[in-house]
Design a protein around this motif. Sequence first.
Motif, PDB file in Angstrom:
ATOM      1  N   ALA A  92      -5.580 -26.567  81.102  1.00  0.00           N
ATOM      2  CA  ALA A  92      -4.399 -26.863  80.281  1.00  0.00           C
ATOM      3  C   ALA A  92      -3.317 -25.849  80.605  1.00  0.00           C
ATOM      4  N   THR A  93      -2.064 -26.314  80.606  1.00  0.00           N
ATOM      5  CA  THR A  93      -0.916 -25.439  80.867  1.00  0.00           C
ATOM      6  C   THR A  93      -0.007 -25.444  79.643  1.00  0.00           C
ATOM      7  N   LEU A  94       0.181 -24.274  79.068  1.00  0.00           N
ATOM      8  CA  LEU A  94       1.071 -24.119  77.920  1.00  0.00           C
ATOM      9  C   LEU A  94       2.431 -23.641  78.415  1.00  0.00           C
ATOM     10  N   SER A  95       3.501 -24.140  77.841  1.00  0.00           N
ATOM     11  CA  SER A  95       4.850 -23.745  78.241  1.00  0.00           C
ATOM     12  C   SER A  95       5.682 -23.459  77.009  1.00  0.00           C
ATOM     13  N   TRP A  96       6.544 -22.457  77.117  1.00  0.00           N
ATOM     14  CA  TRP A  96       7.426 -22.066  76.030  1.00  0.00           C
ATOM     15  C   TRP A  96       8.608 -21.293  76.605  1.00  0.00           C
ATOM     16  N   ARG A  97       9.546 -20.908  75.758  1.00  0.00           N
ATOM     17  CA  ARG A  97      10.744 -20.193  76.194  1.00  0.00           C
ATOM     18  C   ARG A  97      10.886 -18.909  75.384  1.00  0.00           C
ATOM     19  N   VAL A  98      11.385 -17.876  76.032  1.00  0.00           N
ATOM     20  CA  VAL A  98      11.649 -16.591  75.392  1.00  0.00           C
ATOM     21  C   VAL A  98      13.128 -16.284  75.548  1.00  0.00           C
ATOM     22  N   ALA A  99      13.815 -16.015  74.444  1.00  0.00           N
ATOM     23  CA  ALA A  99      15.251 -15.781  74.474  1.00  0.00           C
ATOM     24  C   ALA A  99      15.598 -14.544  75.292  1.00  0.00           C
ATOM     25  N   ALA A 100      16.692 -14.619  76.049  1.00  0.00           N
ATOM     26  CA  ALA A 100      17.207 -13.489  76.826  1.00  0.00           C
ATOM     27  C   ALA A 100      18.721 -13.628  76.880  1.00  0.00           C
ATOM     28  N   ASP A 101      19.421 -12.827  76.112  1.00  0.00           N
ATOM     29  CA  ASP A 101      20.878 -12.966  76.013  1.00  0.00           C
ATOM     30  C   ASP A 101      21.556 -12.673  77.352  1.00  0.00           C
ATOM     31  N   GLY A 102      21.234 -11.540  77.937  1.00  0.00           N
ATOM     32  CA  GLY A 102      21.841 -11.184  79.210  1.00  0.00           C
ATOM     33  C   GLY A 102      23.330 -10.877  79.082  1.00  0.00           C
TER      34      GLY A 102
END
Length: 439
Positions: free
Chosen positions: A310-320
Amino acid sequence: MNRAPHFLLLDCAGADRKLAFGLRWLVLIGSDVSRLARARGRRLRATHVVVGGSPATVAGYGRLRSTWRRPPQATASRRGRTPHIQAAAQLYALLYPEGGLCLLPLPEGRYWLVAAQEGSVLSQADKLFDSHSEALHAQARLREQRPALEVHDADLVWAALSQAVESGARLNVLPSRWAAMPLALRLFLICVGLSAAAPPLWHGLSARVFPRKLEAPAQKAADQLDPYLAMLEGTPAHVPTDLSGLLRAVGKLPIQVQGWALRHAQCDAGQKAWSCSARYARAHPLATNQLLHARLPEGWQVAFKPLDAATLSWRVAADGVPLARLTLPTALRVDTELVAALQRLQPAFASVALDPAVAMPLPPSLAVEPPAPSVVTRPTVRRRALRLSGPLRSFALLPGVLPAVRWSRLTLDVQPQPQPSLVASTLVAELHGELYEQE
C-alpha cells in the motif's frame, strides 16, 4: 445596561397590527415628560418609545431589529401610513387598570412576564425568557415583591391583547436629533460640510491616485526589463521552518501499523507544499487493507497493490520565500563559515557532498541586449548542489545552519542494522538541495 433591548414583534391574528414585547421601562420625573422621554431614549439608542401611566409616568424603550426594520417601512410607503405597533405591556396596563401579573407563553416558543399596578407597567416586568423554568423563577420573585398583585389567566390575557386597540399603547418611532431638525436646516448643514471637506479631500485623492496611475506602467515595464530581479523573484527557497516541519512529519510515520511495515518514504518539493508518499508492505498474516484504511489520517490518500502493498500519500505545507527576500551569503562566507558548519556536522552523517558553485543563467525570455547598466553591476548568483545521507535523527541538526537553500527531495528507507551506531540507524534518510550564494 446602556442600550435599550431589541423587542419582539408578533402579528395579531386577523388584524393589521403588531404587538411589541420586551421593552425597558423607566419612571419619568419632570414637567416636560415628552422632552424627557426623547432625551432618555436617545441615550439608550432606542428606536421606539411609548409613554403612559397615571399618576406615575413611565416610558418603555426598545430597538427594532434589522430583520423587522425594512418590512414595516416598505408597508408604510405602500399604504401611506405607519404600521400600527402596540406595546403589549402598556396595553396590558390599560386593560387591567386595577393591576396584576401574568406569565404568558408566546406562539414563537418563548415566555413573557408582564406586571402592572395602578395603570403603570412595573420596571421588573415586560421580560422575555427562553425557558419555562427561568420564567417561573422570575414570576416567583415578582410575587414575593408584590404579593397584592392578582395573577391573570394567560389565555384570557392573550385573547384580550390580540383584540384590543388603545391609542395610549401605541409604540412611536423615536426620531434622532438630526431627523428632528427642519429639512431646510439639514440641507444647509450638509452643504456647509461638503464645502469645507471637498477641496482638501479632492487634492489629497488626486495627489495619491493619479500619479500612481501614471507611474504604474513605467514601473511595471522597468520590472519586466530587469532580468536579475525577475530571476530572484522566480527562484524559491526554503526557510528553516519548512525543513523542520517536513522532518517532523516524516519522523511521525509509524514503523509498524496494524500489521503493515514501513519500507520507503519520499517527499518532493512543490510550489507551496511537499508531496509525500510512504510505501508499506503487508508483514503479518492478519493484516488487512481495511485495518490500514481505518487508521488513515484525515486528508491522506491510500492506493493498494491490492494484496501485499500500500502507498500512502499526503502533503506537508511549505511557505517558502523568493531569493529576492533573502540576504544571500557571499562565496567567501560559504567556503568558510557554512562549510565549516557542515564539517562539524559531518560525523553525524554517513556522507555529506557539496558541489562547486555554478552561475545561474538568466532566462532567455528575460535577456536584454544590450544589457542595462543597472543589470551589469548586479552581483552574480550561483548555486551549489548539496546532498546529505545518514540517520534520520541527524537531520534535526540542519535547520538554521544554512541560510539560503532550496531543498528538492527527502527519502527515507528502513534498513535494519545488526549493530546501530552514530551513522548507522534503522531509519536512513537522504536529502537533496541547492545552496545559493552571490559574488
